[in-house]
Design an enzyme around this catalytic site. Sequence first.
Site, short mmCIF file in Angstrom:
data_model
loop_
_atom_site.label_atom_id
_atom_site.label_comp_id
_atom_site.label_asym_id
_atom_site.label_seq_id
_atom_site.Cartn_x
_atom_site.Cartn_y
_atom_site.Cartn_z
CE1 TYR A 190 -5.94 0.65 1.02
CE2 TYR A 190 -7.04 2.32 2.20
CZ TYR A 190 -7.09 1.03 1.97
OH TYR A 190 -7.90 0.14 2.27
CG ASP A 250 -11.09 -2.28 13.07
OD1 ASP A 250 -10.57 -3.37 12.34
OD2 ASP A 250 -10.83 -1.26 12.48
CE LYS A 296 -3.58 -2.18 2.80
NZ LYS A 296 -4.19 -2.23 3.96
#
Length: 183
Positions: free
Chosen positions: A132, A168, A72
Amino acid sequence: MKVTKTKLAGVVILTPEVFGDHRGFFMESWSKRRMEEAGLPYDFVQDNHSSSTIKGTLRGIHFQRGEWSQAKLVRCTRGAVLDVAVDLRKSSPTYTQWVGVELSEKNKQQLLIPRGFGHGFVTLTDDVEFMYKADNYYAPQADGGIRWNDPDIGVDWGIDDPILSDKDTKNPFFQQIKEHLDF
């Protein structure tokens, strides 16, 4: 473009040349030729853009496994983040070590993260936009993550109670998945 090495082999900070005047600025945010000249021959195939409205939003630590692993090139185009790369390459001398870099609309720096790393960021301001490039397509079947506050990784996010997604919040701890990582 200035290339600055970090303590993790392959993770580098890219500082572009910025031309500014009373109208604003211009910079080259990506040049395959300049990257190759710097010894960074990546072929990015997908661009991603995220928005986080509240300071203290944490996204990560994410990665893709196996053939779907991704390199990335990340940057913050509005606001500021602490961006983190975690070395998950079992054969690396810096295995499980991490590096954090502040990326912001002001410093215009980018972080290049090779395949074999976990990645995440926490917003340091409200109204963050984060972009990104990835050198491999997203593959849901290869998606993985590590708990943001994993004690074996020990990332210092600078925050005790971040805003997290359900995903998460439920990411496993490193000890639960380390045998299944194939970097």
